[in-house]
Scaffold this active site. Structure first.
Site, short mmCIF file in Angstrom:
data_model
loop_
_atom_site.label_atom_id
_atom_site.label_comp_id
_atom_site.label_asym_id
_atom_site.label_seq_id
_atom_site.Cartn_x
_atom_site.Cartn_y
_atom_site.Cartn_z
N ARG A 168 0.87 -1.19 0.00
CA ARG A 168 0.00 0.00 0.00
C ARG A 168 0.90 1.23 0.00
O ARG A 168 1.99 1.21 0.58
CB ARG A 168 -0.90 0.03 1.24
CG ARG A 168 -2.06 -0.93 1.21
CD ARG A 168 -3.13 -0.54 0.17
NE ARG A 168 -4.27 -1.45 0.17
CZ ARG A 168 -4.45 -2.45 -0.69
NH1 ARG A 168 -3.56 -2.68 -1.65
NH2 ARG A 168 -5.52 -3.21 -0.64
N HIS A 211 -1.69 0.53 -9.93
CA HIS A 211 -2.33 -0.45 -9.04
C HIS A 211 -2.95 -1.60 -9.86
O HIS A 211 -4.10 -1.98 -9.66
CB HIS A 211 -3.41 0.22 -8.16
CG HIS A 211 -3.77 -0.60 -6.95
ND1 HIS A 211 -4.16 -0.04 -5.76
CD2 HIS A 211 -3.83 -1.94 -6.74
CE1 HIS A 211 -4.44 -0.99 -4.87
NE2 HIS A 211 -4.24 -2.16 -5.47
P1 NDP Z 1 -1.49 -11.74 4.38
O1 NDP Z 1 -2.36 -11.27 5.48
O2 NDP Z 1 -1.61 -13.15 3.92
O3 NDP Z 1 0.04 -11.52 4.77
C1 NDP Z 1 0.49 -10.36 5.40
C2 NDP Z 1 1.93 -10.57 5.83
O4 NDP Z 1 2.42 -9.35 6.38
C3 NDP Z 1 2.08 -11.65 6.90
O5 NDP Z 1 3.24 -12.41 6.67
C4 NDP Z 1 2.24 -10.83 8.17
O6 NDP Z 1 2.98 -11.47 9.21
C5 NDP Z 1 3.00 -9.64 7.65
N1 NDP Z 1 2.86 -8.51 8.56
C6 NDP Z 1 1.74 -7.84 8.90
N2 NDP Z 1 2.02 -6.88 9.81
C7 NDP Z 1 3.34 -6.96 10.05
C8 NDP Z 1 4.24 -6.24 10.90
N3 NDP Z 1 3.80 -5.25 11.69
N4 NDP Z 1 5.53 -6.59 10.90
C9 NDP Z 1 5.98 -7.61 10.12
N5 NDP Z 1 5.17 -8.34 9.28
C10 NDP Z 1 3.87 -8.00 9.26
O7 NDP Z 1 -1.71 -10.73 3.17
P2 NDP Z 1 -1.53 -10.99 1.61
O8 NDP Z 1 -0.21 -11.62 1.38
O9 NDP Z 1 -2.73 -11.65 1.05
O10 NDP Z 1 -1.54 -9.47 1.06
C11 NDP Z 1 -0.60 -8.52 1.54
C12 NDP Z 1 -0.98 -7.12 1.11
O11 NDP Z 1 -0.75 -6.96 -0.29
C13 NDP Z 1 -2.45 -6.75 1.27
O12 NDP Z 1 -2.76 -6.41 2.61
C14 NDP Z 1 -2.60 -5.58 0.32
O13 NDP Z 1 -2.28 -4.39 0.98
C15 NDP Z 1 -1.54 -5.86 -0.75
N6 NDP Z 1 -2.14 -6.22 -2.03
C16 NDP Z 1 -1.90 -5.42 -3.11
C17 NDP Z 1 -2.41 -5.72 -4.35
C18 NDP Z 1 -2.11 -4.87 -5.53
O14 NDP Z 1 -2.79 -4.98 -6.54
N7 NDP Z 1 -1.10 -4.03 -5.45
C19 NDP Z 1 -3.25 -6.91 -4.56
C20 NDP Z 1 -3.45 -7.67 -3.36
C21 NDP Z 1 -2.92 -7.34 -2.15
P3 NDP Z 1 2.45 -12.82 9.87
O15 NDP Z 1 2.64 -13.87 8.82
O16 NDP Z 1 3.38 -13.00 11.00
O17 NDP Z 1 1.02 -12.61 10.23
C1 OXD Z 2 -6.16 -5.98 -2.94
C2 OXD Z 2 -5.79 -5.05 -4.00
O1 OXD Z 2 -5.88 -5.71 -1.77
O2 OXD Z 2 -6.18 -5.28 -5.17
O3 OXD Z 2 -6.78 -7.02 -3.25
O4 OXD Z 2 -5.08 -4.07 -3.75
#
Ligand code: NDP
Ligand code: OXD
Length: 315
Positions: A230, A278
């Site tokens: 993000r 995006h």
């Molecule tokens: P998940 O919830 O599966 O994974 C999030 C990861 O981030 C986990 O490994 C988590 O740790 C880690 N995390 C969260 N908070 C912290 C912190 N404070 N310190 C260290 N690690 C942290 O999410 P996804 O993989 O499905 O998606 C990730 C992000 O990608 C979404 O939230 C979204 O913002 C973005 N996204 C962007 C898209 C785009 O088109 N650009 C499309 C889809 C998603 P832990 O494993 O320990 O819980």
């Molecule tokens: C998502 C994205 O979070 O598209 O799925 O950004």
């Protein structure tokens, strides 16, 4: 899978998703009425809201709401709604199609950065023969911040083509093929190792502005950054300063604090920034519909939902 024996209204609200969603949902939910405008519903009849960036306050009128199904992986836009109904469970999507597209994007830009395409492109613009000796992927360390569904898939794919992939997450987890670093205590060592840093973190109170001048001061000299998490993970001025000072050699940005990125924004014309709108990935009805149908069924039956969000940690 079909739901049967229940009725009610499902509200679908998104201004930025595949236009076939409402039709596909109505086909999948023959006993429910699918509506796309809250004003066209009887608020007491709405049992599920399938949403992406809805207007704040929209959900509070639905007294019988049993499910808020976010139409994407990231849920951060919900937390800006002061009237978000706190008693209603929130689920996010884990969409294999979205994961596959994201993995392609991260591979594409990691390879481009590894093979120095931005530098070669800049040299070409100046009619300059700029020989840069190619290196093996094993000599490039790619550090993925966020080892969740998307981060793990990217890590596996990067390691699969020979990159030295490492990951950073909040908690330790078993069965991760790449070397992992955990929490604030490991962050300095993690960032010192990575030649390319990939941001696949959710936006939460703990991750907002994480990539600030202090963070950037500690990265490897000439590291590169890919942000697909993000926009607000990054302090914009700090990023520009790090690029201008050569501390970072390039940034690939897919997400921004304000989207669409305003035409006058400094990022557009910066020679060390690559922008995509995006579109690194997206949710698709073909690969995501099944779990929405299942979640509505579970919500109506009072069963535990798939891919529940924890409002306390924010993802
Ligand atoms: P998940 O919830 O599966 O994974 C999030 C990861 O981030 C986990 O490994 C988590 O740790 C880690 N995390 C969260 N908070 C912290 C912190 N404070 N310190 C260290 N690690 C942290 O999410 P996804 O993989 O499905 O998606 C990730 C992000 O990608 C979404 O939230 C979204 O913002 C973005 N996204 C962007 C898209 C785009 O088109 N650009 C499309 C889809 C998603 P832990 O494993 O320990 O819980
Ligand atoms: C998502 C994205 O979070 O598209 O799925 O950004």
């Amino acid at each position: 899978m079909r739901t049967s024996g229940h009725s009610g209204t499902i509200l679908f609200y998104s201004e930025a998703s595949d236009p076939s969603w409402p039709t596909e949902l109505q086909k999948a939910f023959p006993t429910f009425t699918v509506r796309t405008r809250p004003e066209d519903t009887d608020p007491t009849d709405v049992v599920a809201a399938i949403v992406w960036k809805y207007p704040a306050g929209m959900l509070r009128q639905f007294a019988n709401l049993r499910l808020i199904q976010v139409l994407g992986a990231g849920v951060d836009h919900l937390w800006s709604d002061p009237w978000l109904p706190k008693h209603v469970p929130i689920a996010r999507l884990v969409d294999p199609g979205l994961t596959a597209r994201m993995t392609e994007y991260v591979l594409l830009h990691s390879l481009a950065l590894h093979r120095r395409l931005p530098e070669l492109r800049n040299a070409q613009c100046k009619n300059t023969w700029c020989y840069l000796h190619p290196r093996a992927p094993a000599d490039t360390c790619i550090g993925i911040m966020g080892l969740g569904v998307l981060g793990r898939s990217c890590a596996d794919a990067l390691a699969g083509i020979g990159f030295n992939a490492i990951g950073w997450s909040r908690s330790r987890k078993p069965n991760v093929a790449v070397q992992t670093y955990i929490g604030a205590a490991d962050l300095d060592e993690f960032k010192r190792r990575a030649d390319i840093i990939v941001l696949l973190l959710p936006l939460t109170s703990a991750t907002e502005n994480l990539i600030d001048s202090r963070f950037l001061a500690g990265v490897r000299d000439g590291a590169a950054l890919i942000n697909v998490g993000r926009g607000a993970l990054i302090v914009e001025n700090a990023l520009i300063a790090a690029l201008d000072a050569g501390r970072l050699r390039h940034a690939v940005l897919d997400v921004f604090r304000t989207e669409p990125l305003p035409a006058e924004h400094v990022f557009w014309s910066h020679p060390k920034i690559t922008i995509t709108p995006h579109n690194s990935s997206a949710t698709n009805p073909a690969t995501a519909l099944g779990q929405i149908v299942e979640n509505v069924r579970r919500a109506v039956a009072g069963e535990k939902l798939l891919h529940l969000v924890d409002p306390v940690i924010g993802y």
